[in-house]
Design a protein around this motif. Sequence first.
Motif, mmCIF file in Angstrom:
data_model
loop_
_atom_site.group_PDB
_atom_site.id
_atom_site.type_symbol
_atom_site.label_atom_id
_atom_site.label_comp_id
_atom_site.label_asym_id
_atom_site.label_seq_id
_atom_site.Cartn_x
_atom_site.Cartn_y
_atom_site.Cartn_z
ATOM 1 N N ARG A 133 -3.245 -2.030 5.411
ATOM 2 C CA ARG A 133 -4.027 -2.619 4.321
ATOM 3 C C ARG A 133 -4.898 -3.749 4.853
ATOM 4 O O ARG A 133 -4.418 -4.680 5.519
ATOM 5 N N GLY A 175 4.490 2.726 2.155
ATOM 6 C CA GLY A 175 3.498 3.009 3.174
ATOM 7 C C GLY A 175 3.660 2.174 4.434
ATOM 8 O O GLY A 175 4.718 1.680 4.756
ATOM 9 N N THR A 228 0.847 -1.190 0.000
ATOM 10 C CA THR A 228 0.000 0.000 0.000
ATOM 11 C C THR A 228 0.884 1.242 0.000
ATOM 12 O O THR A 228 2.013 1.206 0.491
ATOM 13 N N ARG A 274 -0.400 3.923 1.390
ATOM 14 C CA ARG A 274 -0.988 4.669 2.499
ATOM 15 C C ARG A 274 -0.225 4.429 3.801
ATOM 16 O O ARG A 274 0.398 3.380 3.973
ATOM 17 N N CYS A 275 -0.326 5.392 4.696
ATOM 18 C CA CYS A 275 0.345 5.277 5.989
ATOM 19 C C CYS A 275 -0.462 6.048 7.018
ATOM 20 O O CYS A 275 -1.149 7.023 6.683
ATOM 21 N N ASP A 276 -0.373 5.613 8.270
ATOM 22 C CA ASP A 276 -1.079 6.315 9.327
ATOM 23 C C ASP A 276 -0.205 7.365 10.014
ATOM 24 O O ASP A 276 -0.641 7.997 10.979
ATOM 25 N N PHE A 295 -3.101 9.982 -2.400
ATOM 26 C CA PHE A 295 -2.800 8.564 -2.539
ATOM 27 C C PHE A 295 -3.426 8.001 -3.813
ATOM 28 O O PHE A 295 -4.289 8.613 -4.429
ATOM 29 N N ARG A 338 2.846 10.670 8.977
ATOM 30 C CA ARG A 338 3.235 11.569 7.879
ATOM 31 C C ARG A 338 4.640 12.114 8.142
ATOM 32 O O ARG A 338 4.827 13.311 8.351
#
Length: 337
Positions: A82, A77, A28, A30-32, A45, A34
């Motif tokens: 995910r 990510g 992925t 995405r990441c939680d 994204f 930054r």
Amino acid sequence: MTSTANSTEPSLVDGFGRTIRYLRVSVTDRCDLRCRYCMAEHMTFLPRDRIATLDELAIITERFIARGVDKVRLSGGEPLVRRDVIDLVQRLGRHVGAGLNELTMTTNGTRLTQYADLLAGAGMRRINVSMDTRDPDKFRFITRHGDVQQVLDGIDAAKAAGLRVKINTVALKDFNEDEIGDMLAWCIDEGHDLTLIETMPLGEVEEDRTDRFMPLTAVKERIESRFTLERDLRGTGGPARYWRVDGSATRLGLISPLTANFCDGCNRVRLTTEGKLYTCLGHDDQRDLRQALRDGGTAGLDGAIESALATKPRRHDFRIERDRAPAVARHMSVTGG
């Protein structure tokens, strides 16, 4: 559609005679968190229809295993954000000892309290946790909102599950340079390894990376004023150079893409969450393996892989200079760490 390891399959060799044994798979973008050197604060994204399914990522990865890849690292990510990623871990874990020597993961640690036992049960024996500081305020600053205690609890959970932990720390000038010695001492006490990494010019971020860049040659000198280092020639398949620290079980790794180029023995390629293969972190050339699989099955996939390896460059072109654009436009989270 399935694929299994087969020792009669031709191995993967690039145009410079380097045998590819290591695949990094970004599940992925995405990441939680930054992290300031890694992502823009307001990231755009990939739309979900461009993301490869976990089944497609598994099929492609299994084809690499069949062609001689014996180490696979899952990344992002943040891979654990995910949905159903454990299904992929469990599927690939069945190849450990049957073509695959090691299945690992790089994570920011925020979800390890939930997943550590599942990762260990699926066949993982070692993980990397990205953590640049143990100071709560600094951690919140560098990640823009993260809670370091959540990560520390995750590391404890991984250790309790029997996973060997390696801490990945990006060395950042005027941020954590005074903490690195204490981070190493903590790793020795906890039985973890530590790898220090120079910041890499990947993707546009709000800050100028030259303000944070710190060469690891200087960092190593400072460490040696406090610890005794003995060169350890056993690698892990990655780009780090390793040292034993004070006769302990802890190993210190240094990844220096700018001050000590690591490309000559490169045995790695990267599969993105879109199913695209990048043969070099510092170049934009890629092949769409997901489309090749859809259009031509295993034969089409093999052809795309071999075409990509034929053009794998000898080395990256990373440089950090003020007002200079990043080496490549994509962020690390897209390619995978």
